[in-house]
Motif scaffolding. Sequence first.
Motif, PDB file in Angstrom:
ATOM      1  N   ILE A   1      15.572 -11.987  50.073  1.00 56.53           N
ATOM      2  CA  ILE A   1      15.014 -11.457  48.826  1.00 56.53           C
ATOM      3  C   ILE A   1      14.458 -10.048  49.044  1.00 56.53           C
ATOM      4  CG2 ILE A   1      13.198 -11.781  47.096  1.00 56.53           C
ATOM      5  CD1 ILE A   1      13.506 -14.804  47.543  1.00 56.53           C
ATOM      6  N   LEU A   2      13.659  -9.885  50.103  1.00 55.47           N
ATOM      7  CA  LEU A   2      13.060  -8.577  50.375  1.00 55.47           C
ATOM      8  C   LEU A   2      14.109  -7.549  50.781  1.00 55.47           C
ATOM      9  CD1 LEU A   2       9.813  -9.690  52.249  1.00 55.47           C
ATOM     10  CD2 LEU A   2      10.061  -8.980  49.858  1.00 55.47           C
ATOM     11  N   ILE A   3      15.098  -7.977  51.587  1.00 55.20           N
ATOM     12  CA  ILE A   3      16.168  -7.056  51.979  1.00 55.20           C
ATOM     13  C   ILE A   3      16.988  -6.644  50.764  1.00 55.20           C
ATOM     14  CG2 ILE A   3      18.329  -6.859  53.294  1.00 55.20           C
ATOM     15  CD1 ILE A   3      15.901  -6.584  55.029  1.00 55.20           C
ATOM     16  N   GLY A   4      17.270  -7.612  49.885  1.00 57.95           N
ATOM     17  CA  GLY A   4      18.029  -7.296  48.673  1.00 57.95           C
ATOM     18  C   GLY A   4      17.297  -6.309  47.786  1.00 57.95           C
ATOM     19  N   PHE A   5      15.988  -6.482  47.651  1.00 55.83           N
ATOM     20  CA  PHE A   5      15.193  -5.570  46.830  1.00 55.83           C
ATOM     21  C   PHE A   5      15.155  -4.179  47.458  1.00 55.83           C
ATOM     22  CE2 PHE A   5      10.720  -4.526  45.139  1.00 55.83           C
ATOM     23  CZ  PHE A   5      11.252  -3.911  44.019  1.00 55.83           C
ATOM     24  N   TYR A   6      15.028  -4.141  48.785  1.00 56.01           N
ATOM     25  CA  TYR A   6      15.017  -2.867  49.514  1.00 56.01           C
ATOM     26  C   TYR A   6      16.313  -2.087  49.253  1.00 56.01           C
ATOM     27  CZ  TYR A   6      15.778   0.164  53.594  1.00 56.01           C
ATOM     28  OH  TYR A   6      16.081   1.214  54.419  1.00 56.01           O
ATOM     29  N   TYR A   7      17.450  -2.768  49.404  1.00 49.41           N
ATOM     30  CA  TYR A   7      18.735  -2.095  49.193  1.00 49.41           C
ATOM     31  C   TYR A   7      18.951  -1.732  47.729  1.00 49.41           C
ATOM     32  CZ  TYR A   7      20.384  -2.839  53.971  1.00 49.41           C
ATOM     33  OH  TYR A   7      20.538  -2.796  55.327  1.00 49.41           O
ATOM     34  N   ALA A   8      18.379  -2.523  46.814  1.00 46.93           N
ATOM     35  CA  ALA A   8      18.506  -2.194  45.396  1.00 46.93           C
ATOM     36  C   ALA A   8      17.824  -0.857  45.094  1.00 46.93           C
ATOM     37  CB  ALA A   8      17.888  -3.308  44.550  1.00 46.93           C
ATOM     38  N   ILE A   9      16.676  -0.614  45.719  1.00 47.72           N
ATOM     39  CA  ILE A   9      15.981   0.663  45.531  1.00 47.72           C
ATOM     40  C   ILE A   9      16.819   1.805  46.086  1.00 47.72           C
ATOM     41  CG2 ILE A   9      13.933   1.996  46.203  1.00 47.72           C
ATOM     42  CD1 ILE A   9      12.352  -0.611  46.145  1.00 47.72           C
TER      43      ILE A   9
END
Length: 271
Positions: free
Chosen positions: A156-164
Amino acid sequence: MESVFTFFKKYRVIGIALVAIILLSGCQAAASGQPIDPETAGFFDKYFVLTFSKIIKGVASFLGGSYGVSIVVVTLIVRLALMPLMLKQSKKSYEMRDKMAVLKPEMDAIQAKYKGKKDTDSQRKMQQETMELYQKHHFNPIASMGCLPMIIQFPILIGFYYAIRTTQEIAQHSFLWFNLGQPDLVMPFVAAAIYFMQFKVSQLGMEPSQKKQMAIMGLISPIMIGFVSFNAPAALPLYWAVGGLFLIIQQLISKKLYMPKPSVAPASAGQ
C-alpha cells in the motif's frame, strides 16, 4: 517436532520473496517516474499505483485543484486506514517484550550452561531446552513478531509512493513555498528532522542497552530520506513529512495504550 528456528527461516524466506516480488513488479514502470499505460501496466502498477493516482487526482479536484493538500489528505487517510494494523503490531511487540523479560533469567541459564560448546549435540540440546522453555511459558516467537501488518502495509505504501512519482499533474502545481514537481532545498531537512524526531519518540521507554543497539539503525532512515529528497520532486518529502508526523502521534498513542507502566513500590506500614 520441527524447530521454531526452522519455522523462522521458512517465514523469513517467504517474507524476502514477497518483498522482492513487490519491488520488482513496482519498479518496472513506476520506478521510472513516467506515466503508466493502463493497457500495458503490470498487476502492481494497475491495481496499486494507478488506483492511488486516481485517488490523488480525485481529491485534488474536490479541493479546488490543490495537489499539495491532496497529498496531505490522502497520506493521512492511508495512515489512518493502516493505523489499526500498526497498533496491533505495537501491542504484540510490547507483549513480546514483557514475555521476554520473564523468560530472560531462564534463557540466560540455558545459554550459560552451553557457553563455549559448539558441537552439534550441545547445540541441539540447547535448542531443545529453549523450545521447552517457550512451550512452558506459551511463547511463540514467530507469532509475536507481528509480520502480517508489515506485509499488508508494504504494498500500500509503496503503491502510494509510486503514484506520487508518476502522477504528472502533481508536477504542474505548487504548494506553500515550493513547486511539487521540482526539488526543494528546505523540504529534505524538514522530512529528515521529522523522521529523526520519530526515531527519538520510538525510543521512549526503552532500556539504555536497547537504545544503544538502535542508535545507528535509527539514523539511517532520516539520513536516507534527506539524501533522496534533495534529488526528488518536493512532493515526495512532503509525503514523508506528513507520514512521519502521523507516525509520531501513532507511536505516542501506542505507548500510552500498551507500554507497561512502571511499578510503584508500596508505602511502608510505618509511614
